[in-house]
Scaffold this active site. Structure first.
Site, PDB file in Angstrom:
ATOM      1  N   GLU A 194      22.560  -0.520  -1.986  1.00  0.00           N
ATOM      2  CA  GLU A 194      21.557  -0.752  -0.942  1.00  0.00           C
ATOM      3  C   GLU A 194      22.185  -1.302   0.339  1.00  0.00           C
ATOM      4  O   GLU A 194      21.477  -1.810   1.206  1.00  0.00           O
ATOM      5  CB  GLU A 194      20.456  -1.710  -1.426  1.00  0.00           C
ATOM      6  CG  GLU A 194      20.021  -1.549  -2.867  1.00  0.00           C
ATOM      7  CD  GLU A 194      19.422  -0.190  -3.195  1.00  0.00           C
ATOM      8  OE1 GLU A 194      19.327   0.643  -2.285  1.00  0.00           O
ATOM      9  OE2 GLU A 194      19.048   0.032  -4.346  1.00  0.00           O
ATOM     10  N   ASP A 247      22.176   9.761   1.281  1.00  0.00           N
ATOM     11  CA  ASP A 247      22.152  10.019  -0.154  1.00  0.00           C
ATOM     12  C   ASP A 247      22.528  11.480  -0.380  1.00  0.00           C
ATOM     13  O   ASP A 247      21.997  12.388   0.289  1.00  0.00           O
ATOM     14  CB  ASP A 247      20.759   9.779  -0.735  1.00  0.00           C
ATOM     15  CG  ASP A 247      20.417   8.297  -0.838  1.00  0.00           C
ATOM     16  OD1 ASP A 247      21.343   7.478  -0.911  1.00  0.00           O
ATOM     17  OD2 ASP A 247      19.213   7.979  -0.851  1.00  0.00           O
TER      18      ASP A 247
END
Length: 506
Positions: free
Chosen positions: A183, A322
């Site tokens: 994160e 991602d």
């Protein structure tokens, strides 16, 4: 020769929660196989093709230890091969109703099966290692089980990081020099943890550097470098509100042909309901890929020219995503990547890995980082906000149970951890604790994505830690062993190398 305007780094991060086999959930396995088929296979095939053309370096890839374990797992490999066969059958089943779409899917399924059988049958690690060894990519590591590190105690944080780096070394033949922190979570002082672990660079989100992402920067007084994600460039591709994948010509992710499970429509328009979307056209989408690749290359070149003028020296821009965006969420993503990576050098942009950019001297002055993440608000609210207070409290309990157990002498059994012998029950306890502390569970609740599942998984692992820790502290090893044997999904640690002795107090 085209004048060099600056350096571009593409960073891709592959991560899914631990779902298949080690805590089975049919939908979870579908997530894994869809991402594997539609993102991991074509993205690596694209990079391999570009490397064979003599292009490189190309990208920096992060694969979390949790996902790496799944991509190497025999159960998952067998399941993936079955899933590819089912994809082919689903394509054929639509041939009479949707002949053009069925033909397109047949070609995709055939290519994916050939790629899997040629490069992936022995796991994801050989595929990644082969690509890394060509010099085309740099591989990033990360902590085991993907925790939000700022919420961990120093001992548990160091243990998780060491376990993740060890896992990377075992699978890929060397410890990584850089990591994609889960994160992008950071708390002041974590650079010292990284320095002790041998990590030389890590990624942060652009706002942590107030948008000044033109150079890698030492953090505080350390030699550890942070590299900032350039949101002006990254968001050109995908942001919370816009980006190329939302263009009308691209395949719509959310519209399904339910009998076959295939996706027959193009986006058409943001407010167009599914029943009114136009049929997908690969030819129309292919033209959009070229258009958007040209736009991105022009955007990167203009950004780098502006940074060079502002700083008076060559600069860096980092676009980080991602991996699952490319192919899974955005069907045409891998083709777009190939077009961009082929065109950037012709526009005067040097393509480098993060390590290559550092070696080229693209390093600036030291910086002091604030608490940050790449989540909503760029702070910790997704993982420590009011909607997930139970996760924060439970995480504290898990760490307390884990550390008190490894530090406590069991009644009549001597120390749980001894210097010369690994304790499989202690290893299993640590493994379950790391999974209980995964950042995924709070994220899924904050974003209301399979929230009930996330709560149940977090509670499952935390309950196991509490029970096993209590039995071991009471010296009831036989009862602890019997209890663990009843866990149908995880009777042995996910990370077989994980050694709880590293948790022992100094």
């Amino acid at each position: 020769m085209t004048e060099r305007v600056g350096t571009f780094c593409l960073v891709l991060h592959s991560h899914l929660p631990l779902l298949a086999r080690h805590g089975r959930w049919p939908v979870g396995e579908e997530w894994l196989y869809q991402s594997w088929a539609h993102s991991y296979l074509p993205v690596l095939a694209t990079l391999r093709e570009l490397a064979a053309e003599g292009r490189g370096p190309l990208a920096t890839l992060g694969v979390t230890p949790v996902l790496a374990a799944q991509l190497d797992d025999p159960y998952c490999l067998h399941g993936m091969h079955d899933w590819l066969g089912d994809w082919m059958l689903r394509a054929h089943s639509a041939a009479l109703r949707l002949p053009d779409l069925a033909a397109h899917e047949h070609r995709l399924a055939s290519a994916a099966t050939a790629e899997f059988e040629a490069h992936w049958r022995h796991g994801g690690s050989p595929a990644l290692r082969a690509l890394r060894d060509t010099g085309a990519v740099e591989l990033l590591g990360g902590p085991a089980a993907h925790p939000f590190q700022p919420l961990l105690s120093h001992r548990v944080r160091a243990f998780s990081l060491r376990a993740g780096l060890d896992d990377h070394a075992l699978r890929l033949g060397g410890r990584p020099q850089g990591i994609w922190a889960p994160e992008c979570g950071y708390a002041p002082g974590m650079e010292d943890d990284y320095a002790r672990a041998g990590v030389g660079r890590f990624l942060v989100d652009g706002p942590a550097l107030r948008g000044d992402t033109a150079l890698a920067r030492p953090v505080g007084d350390s030699d550890v470098l942070c590299v900032g994600r350039d949101l002006d460039v990254t968001y050109r591709v995908w942001s919370p509100r816009k980006g190329y994948p939302g263009s009308a010509e691209y395949r719509d992710f959310h519209t399904w042909d339910h009998p076959s499970g295939l996706k027959p429509a193009r986006v058409t328009g943001r407010r167009v309901p599914p029943e009114r979307k136009r049929p997908y056209s690969p030819e129309l989408a292919a033209r959009a890929v070229q258009r958007d690749a040209d736009d991105f290359v022009a955007t990167v070149a203009a950004r780098l020219r502006g940074l060079r003028e502002r700083h008076g020296r060559p600069a860096l821009t980092v676009a980080a995503f991602d991996t699952e965006l490319f192919g899974h969420w955005w069907h045409e993503g891998p083709a777009w990547l190939a077009a961009v990576l082929r065109r950037l050098p012709d526009a005067g942009v040097a393509v480098r890995t993060l390590g290559g950019a550092v070696s080229d001297g693209l390093v600036g002055d030291p910086v002091t980082l604030p608490e940050c993440s790449w989540g909503s608000g760029k702070d910790w609210r997704v993982w420590a906000g009011p909607q997930v207070t139970e996760f924060v409290s439970r995480g504290d309990d898990v760490q307390r149970d884990l550390l008190s157990c490894v530090d406590t002498v069991g009644a009549g059994t001597g120390p749980l951890l001894t210097p010369d012998v690994r304790d499989p029950l202690a290893d299993l306890l640590a493994d379950q604790a790391l999974h209980a502390l995964s950042s995924d569970w709070a994220f899924m609740v904050s974003k209301d994505s399979a929230a009930d599942y996330a709560r149940s998984r977090a509670e499952l692992h935390a309950g196991r830690v509490a029970e096993l820790s209590g039995l071991l502290r009471d010296g009831r090893r036989r009862a602890a062993r019997r209890r663990a044997e009843r866990w149908s999904d995880a009777p042995v640690p996910t990370f077989g190398h994980l050694d709880a002795r590293a948790l022992a107090a100094p």
